[in-house]
Scaffold this active site. Structure first.
Site, short mmCIF file in Angstrom:
data_model
loop_
_atom_site.label_atom_id
_atom_site.label_comp_id
_atom_site.label_asym_id
_atom_site.label_seq_id
_atom_site.Cartn_x
_atom_site.Cartn_y
_atom_site.Cartn_z
N ALA A 439 41.07 51.91 35.13
CA ALA A 439 41.89 50.35 34.92
C ALA A 439 42.75 50.67 33.53
O ALA A 439 41.76 51.49 32.68
CB ALA A 439 41.63 49.09 35.12
N GLU A 440 43.30 50.03 33.21
CA GLU A 440 44.36 50.64 32.03
C GLU A 440 44.16 52.00 30.91
O GLU A 440 43.62 52.29 30.13
CB GLU A 440 42.72 49.89 30.49
N GLY A 441 44.43 52.82 32.20
CA GLY A 441 44.54 53.61 31.29
C GLY A 441 44.12 54.86 32.58
O GLY A 441 42.60 54.73 32.13
#
Lengths: 589, 589
Positions: A439-441
């Protein structure tokens, strides 16, 4: 096995390693030098332990359920969320001016650890007051702030960050959701977003979506992305619900873990929205938030590792299994021993502790850098903090999530066959923590961000300045702890050699070495924290706490002897280059 | 994304790396030098791909269900099991004399990979003909063999291995299940067993439990454990069901993965059973089987890694996401590229291939050692094979399961957010493969077995002889591939240094270093396989297959440059010793 928030450890870090009492001149720090710090942390710990933790395992079993456009969170989540809001934990980091508690990030991060350690899924719903305050900092949206920000901070409404679309995640430049200007100054949004955490649920009466979309005719790519506020219900007047908007939840994802957090597919059909800030600046605005959520991944990784460790530690102190080493050689069988007495079990426990303690120090240290950056009036201190944040955000996001996942796997391993059974309660940490690497990159993207964007800015000034600090701290170690300085010096040499090699490498070679460099920098950062911890332990832990200091030294030694030296292997990998596999045709894969 | 059994790769390994056609003098090898090998493997591949693989993801979703003492396997399992038996894949490795197919292990292991790659849960039910033939090799049980072994080999009945009890897994000496002799020569068994794979299900009309229990008055510990055959239904006459026996399934486990495999709690209440072999020799008998199932963990790890890799490889060749390296630096945005064009994505793919290919070679090579050990008439060849099996069984079980799990995690990572979603179908490999690190003796136990029991036997003769072979193979590399010899030589020096250090170390220090040594030995073994693969590729791959050889060299180089050199870090860990954490009191953990 109940979760215990590590209050004592956090207090040691805040008061003696980070010396937060020295920052009384920063806004919000006036309280932290007194007993109130302990009171705040103890109250947060009680909430996490008594209210949130008991919902973790049942929440995973029950999971969120989707029915006709609505999402039902697991039993008990509503009541816990209400108490979260009543106690104000949701707005710990929101500035007092905006109605929040105005705590320093460094304190809020500790509270965030406790709530995540108790229940990672639940914590996903908890921070929208803070996130919204970051996103709604633009000029010219005073009315939106009155209508939407106040209830978001109060926690009566919650929010989402809506970036990903079915065909694009990392590559936000490909976003297709369209925003069409309306005569009244608002926009109509049309498009589909996926993987939207908290996109629909029953904890709050309204949900405010922060949506990246493309205004009709905007430039292609990331230069044409704008940020919009799109509520589920429009605000009639401050905090009161008005008209239902054109946002529908099409379904929720059945995920490997984090099953009590609703991951939604959202469809926007002529949904009314308002532009936040200037057009085509959406990505930049969202990154203010993304940088926080990326650092939060580090907090959550520490939280989950700690919780998994606590379970494993309790288990190996109770479980009698196996014999002491080599007892079998003399033909006799010795009495069965505790798992804790097996050297290989201790090796795993040490490995976990040798990671968790400095990782916690690092996330708190980074939170303090954010405090300094945002609240200090000293330009040089601000700039230095900015450099540290820029350099080490990928470490918190990616290295801590990699190592945190590995820690959960190792904790699970200590349970033998029982660790594979859901009801034992430890495999959930493996499944839940897995998401942090994605997640989040995804973590590979963090490595690119570090090496291809951040590292060599201003001729690598931020990196060099950080390396100087690390080197100085190692040299300051007392003579009886010379092993710390030796190990750190060796690894700093590896790190600098890798930096120099990457500096002169082709883009492709540098990209292929980025991940290993990021991990090296992570190991050195954790080593740096060990030197700070040991220095503080030597100063403040009194005679009766001598054992406490001795334990920390044993853990630091384990780190320096068994984890940090891996920098040598990483350096070799990086400098081996990548041309031979970068040039292979597609059918070789 | 359909699973494709790697027939071509297996044929290359069997025919050119392992040269199975040279073993025509061994029983069962007469067929393998001809086209029939390809026919057998292709038929097994079709069964795995067309019949078994389609049941994998649905089976995980549906899982086994327990109702009133019975277990229902997922839809389609019954039909697939019937075809498995009809085709005879269940008895591939069973000797022709006993009614099996009599294939060499080295061929049966390849078939085992295909079926596990298609569906790990399903494969758990598939091998009881073979396992029972190993367990029922004792004297004086001719009647039992007629009554039970024939239907087990035919596959109309299946079996279980019942060791673990609620209070003991690894430490079988603590077993409490009691066996009381009866006047008719049978025994009455009473006790509870847990984690019994296939302990109850609906695939066969009868289930034969092989149970470790303690005869009344037997010595304490492992010296008092005997092996019993305890059927669900007694055999009336050969292959026909008689009386229902006192074995009840109390429930099945809800597990992290392997959800379509029934993991049962079994209660034995005055259950009728028969002793197999001599009293108090049960553990030794069971270990004949355990050594096979431990090596099978390596086969399954390869199978799952390959399947996960196939999915990831397909995905990254289709998914357009992200820009080419450094394109962002000039202010312009380049066109989005395939994930395959990202250097960090290629790094991960290479890492997977650099592991999977030699790991497959290693499991097949070890299967060939078993063939030689059991079927050769040459004493020196047998003894050499025995030494290799003893030394490297922990490598197959533990190192391959560690690396296989890691491979599945990395394959999942390539899917970004989609990898976390159950329907994508890749996270199941992570959950399923996780069990291999735990089952059949947790991996830490394998490390103890290797270093504390096997390694130094006969003054380490087996180890030294293996190291000689590895060293010779590296030296035989042609000059243009000198990097292989250099990398292998360096790591062999590390490995021997670790061996010498462990030899002189205290039991506690050696135990604490065992895991790292095992991993080192695993890396060197995989490197050895790379030298054999490259040597074979140089000889047999013709001009038009030149690229094929070049790909293999690129993968070997990746392994030699980026994975193998980790032996240096492991050596440092081992030699740092463990006294400071072995001496810590319990409250330090």
């Amino acid at each position: 096995m109940a979760y215990r928030a590590p209050v004592e450890e956090v207090l040691f870090l805040l008061q003696h390693v980070l010396n937060v009492q020295h920052y009384g001149n920063l806004e919000g720090f006036d309280d932290v030098s007194s007993d109130s710090l302990e009171q705040i942390l103890s109250a947060a710990a009680r909430f996490a332990e008594d209210v949130v933790a008991p919902l973790n395992q049942p929440g995973d079993g029950e999971a969120c359920r989707f029915l006709a456009g609505s999402v039902k969170t697991p039993r008990g989540f509503k009541e816990a969320y209400r108490q979260l809001v009543d106690d104000g934990w949701n707005s710990a980091a929101v500035s007092a001016k905006l109605g929040g508690k105005g705590m320093p990030y460094v304190v809020a991060a500790a509270i965030e650890e406790f709530i995540n350690g108790a229940n990672q899924s639940f914590a996903m719903y908890a921070d929208w007051g803070f996130y919204a305050s970051l996103l709604m900092d633009a000029e010219g949206i005073e009315q939106l702030r009155r209508d939407y920000l106040d209830p978001l901070i109060a926690g009566t409404w919650s929010g989402t960050m809506a970036l990903t679309e079915p065909h694009c995640g990392t590559d936000v430049g490909m976003i297709r959701t369209a925003a069409t200007p309306q005569p009244d100054g608002s926009y109509r949004l049309n498009g589909t977003k996926i993987f939207i955490s908290g996109g629909e649920h029953d904890l709050t009466e309204n949900i405010v979506h922060f949506v990246l979309a493309r205004i009709d005719g905007a430039p292609a790519g990331t230069q044409g992305i704008s940020l919009f506020l799109v509520p589920k219900f429009e605000a009639a007047r401050a905090g009161m619900l008005g008209k239902r908007n054109g946002v529908q939840c099409l379904g929720i994802e059945h995920k490997m873990g984090l099953r009590a957090s609703a991951t939604c597919r959202l469809h926007f059909e002529d949904a009314k929205g308002w532009l936040i800030g200037a057009p085509n600046r959406g990505l930049k605005q969202m990154f203010v938030l993304m940088n926080h959520t990326r650092r939060a991944c580090g907090v959550i990784a520490v939280a989950g590792s700690e919780a998994a460790y606590q379970r494993a530690s309790t288990y190996v102190k109770e479980r009698v299994q196996g014999r002491r080493a080599r007892a079998c050689d003399n033909g006799e069988e010795s009495k069965a021993a505790l798992l804790l007495d097996q050297p290989d079990v201790r090796r795993i426990l040490m490995r976990l502790r040798a990671f968790i303690e400095p990782a916690r120090a690092l996330v708190l240290w980074m939170a303090l850098q954010s405090d300094i950056y945002e609240r200090s009036r000293e330009e040089s201190a601000k700039e230095r903090a900015r450099e540290r944040i820029e350099l080490l955000t990928p470490i918190l996001k990616a290295v801590l999530s990699d190592m945190g996942f590995e820690a959960a796997v190792q904790a699970q391993q200590l349970f033998g066959g029982h660790g594979y059974i859901v009801s034992t309660g430890v495999e959930q940490y493996v499944r839940d923590l897995r998401v942090l690497m994605i997640a989040e990159g995804a973590n590979g993207v963090q490595a690119m961000d570090l090496v291809m964007r951040k590292l060599f800015r201003d001729d690598g000034r931020g990196f060099r300045s950080f390396v100087n600090d690390v080197s100085q701290a190692a040299q300051d170690m007392p003579e009886d702890l010379e092993f710390l300085n030796e190990a750190m010096s060796r690894s700093l040499i590896d790190l600098i050699a890798a930096f120099d090699w990457l500096h002169g490498a082709s883009a492709a070679d540098a990209s292929a070495g980025a991940y290993d460099f990021m991990t090296m920098l992570g190991l050195v950062s954790l080593g740096y924290m060990w030197t700070l911890i040991i220095a503080a332990a030597g100063k403040v832990l009194s005679a009766e706490e001598g054992m406490h200091r001795a334990y920390k030294i044993a853990r630091a030694r384990f780190f320096m002897e068994r984890l940090l030296p891996d920098t040598g292997a990483y350096l070799r990998r990086i400098t081996s280059g990548a041309q031979d596999f970068l040039n292979l045709p597609a059918d070789a894969f």
